[in-house]
Design a protein around this motif. Structure first.
Motif, mmCIF file in Angstrom:
data_model
loop_
_atom_site.group_PDB
_atom_site.id
_atom_site.type_symbol
_atom_site.label_atom_id
_atom_site.label_comp_id
_atom_site.label_asym_id
_atom_site.label_seq_id
_atom_site.Cartn_x
_atom_site.Cartn_y
_atom_site.Cartn_z
ATOM 1 N N HIS A 1 10.970 -3.630 -5.788
ATOM 2 C CA HIS A 1 12.328 -4.000 -5.324
ATOM 3 C C HIS A 1 12.544 -3.444 -4.051
ATOM 4 O O HIS A 1 12.592 -2.168 -4.107
ATOM 5 C CB HIS A 1 13.378 -3.713 -6.226
ATOM 6 N N VAL A 2 12.513 -4.182 -2.736
ATOM 7 C CA VAL A 2 12.780 -3.683 -1.600
ATOM 8 C C VAL A 2 13.734 -4.450 -0.639
ATOM 9 O O VAL A 2 13.499 -5.411 0.035
ATOM 10 C CB VAL A 2 11.179 -3.725 -0.641
ATOM 11 N N GLY A 3 14.766 -3.797 -0.928
ATOM 12 C CA GLY A 3 16.335 -4.485 -0.514
ATOM 13 C C GLY A 3 16.257 -5.784 -0.890
ATOM 14 O O GLY A 3 16.481 -6.254 -2.058
ATOM 15 N N ALA A 4 16.079 -6.960 0.115
ATOM 16 C CA ALA A 4 16.258 -8.352 -0.275
ATOM 17 C C ALA A 4 15.030 -8.894 -0.802
ATOM 18 O O ALA A 4 15.022 -10.070 -0.959
ATOM 19 C CB ALA A 4 16.872 -9.159 1.222
ATOM 20 N N LEU A 5 13.893 -8.056 -0.635
ATOM 21 C CA LEU A 5 12.689 -8.627 -1.223
ATOM 22 C C LEU A 5 12.080 -8.035 -2.319
ATOM 23 O O LEU A 5 12.556 -7.054 -2.984
ATOM 24 C CB LEU A 5 11.442 -8.402 0.019
ATOM 25 N N SER B 1 11.607 3.981 3.687
ATOM 26 C CA SER B 1 11.779 5.239 4.151
ATOM 27 C C SER B 1 12.943 5.923 3.341
ATOM 28 O O SER B 1 12.937 7.004 3.015
ATOM 29 C CB SER B 1 12.305 5.380 5.691
ATOM 30 N N LEU B 2 13.575 5.106 2.725
ATOM 31 C CA LEU B 2 14.690 5.370 1.713
ATOM 32 C C LEU B 2 13.902 5.749 0.334
ATOM 33 O O LEU B 2 14.772 6.441 -0.475
ATOM 34 C CB LEU B 2 15.651 4.447 1.308
ATOM 35 N N GLU C 1 0.700 -1.269 -0.007
ATOM 36 C CA GLU C 1 0.072 0.041 -0.082
ATOM 37 C C GLU C 1 0.775 1.283 -0.033
ATOM 38 O O GLU C 1 0.669 2.326 -0.726
ATOM 39 C CB GLU C 1 -1.079 0.050 1.265
ATOM 40 N N ARG C 2 1.900 1.181 0.711
ATOM 41 C CA ARG C 2 2.852 2.500 0.843
ATOM 42 C C ARG C 2 3.505 2.569 -0.676
ATOM 43 O O ARG C 2 4.030 3.752 -0.825
ATOM 44 C CB ARG C 2 3.862 2.154 1.931
ATOM 45 N N LEU C 3 3.807 1.426 -1.251
ATOM 46 C CA LEU C 3 4.392 1.677 -2.530
ATOM 47 C C LEU C 3 3.611 1.658 -3.686
ATOM 48 O O LEU C 3 4.163 1.953 -4.786
ATOM 49 C CB LEU C 3 5.111 -0.018 -2.981
ATOM 50 N N ALA C 4 2.346 1.620 -3.727
ATOM 51 C CA ALA C 4 1.289 1.911 -4.556
ATOM 52 C C ALA C 4 1.844 3.270 -5.372
ATOM 53 O O ALA C 4 2.053 4.224 -4.954
ATOM 54 C CB ALA C 4 -0.334 2.156 -4.159
ATOM 55 N N GLY C 5 1.782 2.982 -6.872
ATOM 56 C CA GLY C 5 2.185 4.022 -7.621
ATOM 57 C C GLY C 5 3.513 4.259 -7.802
ATOM 58 O O GLY C 5 4.065 4.865 -8.672
ATOM 59 N N SER C 6 4.531 3.375 -7.109
ATOM 60 C CA SER C 6 5.754 3.524 -7.271
ATOM 61 C C SER C 6 6.062 2.531 -8.615
ATOM 62 O O SER C 6 5.380 1.555 -8.689
ATOM 63 C CB SER C 6 6.540 3.060 -6.158
ATOM 64 N N PRO C 7 7.361 2.850 -9.312
ATOM 65 C CA PRO C 7 7.666 1.943 -10.289
ATOM 66 C C PRO C 7 7.939 0.620 -9.803
ATOM 67 O O PRO C 7 8.613 0.375 -8.650
ATOM 68 C CB PRO C 7 8.726 2.750 -10.839
ATOM 69 N N ARG C 8 7.688 -0.443 -10.664
ATOM 70 C CA ARG C 8 8.026 -1.954 -10.448
ATOM 71 C C ARG C 8 9.228 -2.235 -11.426
ATOM 72 O O ARG C 8 9.611 -1.640 -12.380
ATOM 73 C CB ARG C 8 7.006 -2.739 -10.720
ATOM 74 N N GLU C 9 9.741 -3.601 -10.980
ATOM 75 C CA GLU C 9 10.954 -4.078 -11.811
ATOM 76 C C GLU C 9 10.197 -5.140 -12.447
ATOM 77 O O GLU C 9 9.817 -6.027 -11.495
ATOM 78 C CB GLU C 9 12.217 -3.950 -11.145
#
Length: 155
Positions: A49-53, A153-154, A13-21
């Protein structure tokens, strides 16, 4: 107490609208009229892409290798590892990834529901009932909620 599935859904939900890979995998080589095709990596799905996930819609993956697709070209290499990585990047371009597009290869799908039941799956586990992630090969597992907060947060 937060569940793995709940934490991952909140992150989505926080990532909604962010680009995906996009995630890719090696395609089975088929022969056409007896002639083999060059190896290629084809798109499978997409995720944040969220770090190791890698967070997909309702799915979660552990990252593998991160590549940037590029067309095959004659290049000089000082190491065989560079040559092999370049060949994988060219295979991605042949498989449908755009020049310069970032993709993930060698990812592993994990089962968040299994972790919520007390089992471990890939780099996710419960430690004393708290969801954790083994984000480093050398470090101890870290609470998943803290890890996601730090990574998000990054952005």
């Amino acid at each position: 107490m937060a569940s793995v599935t709940g934490l991952l859904q909140a992150a989505r939900e926080r990532l909604a609208g962010s680009p995906r890979e996009r995630l890719g995998k090696w395609a089975a080589n088929r022969r056409i009229l007896g002639i083999g095709r060059a190896p290629r990596i084809v798109p499978v799905t997409e995720a944040w892409h969220v770090g190791a996930l890698l967070l997909g819609d309702g799915r979660v993956f552990a990252t593998g290798e991160v590549l940037r697709a590029r067309h095959d070209a004659i290049r000089g290499y000082t190491a065989e590892a560079q040559r092999a990585r370049s060949e994988r990047a060219a295979a991605a371009a042949r498989g449908g990834f755009a020049e310069g597009e970032v993709l993930h290869l060698g990812w592993t799908e994990m089962d968040a529901d299994a972790v919520d039941r007390g089992e471990s799956s890939g780099i996710l586990s419960l430690v004393n009932g708290v969801p954790h992630i083994a984000w480093s090969h050398t470090g101890p597992p870290r609470p998943l909620a803290d890890y996601l907060d730090d990574m998000l947060s990054l952005r």
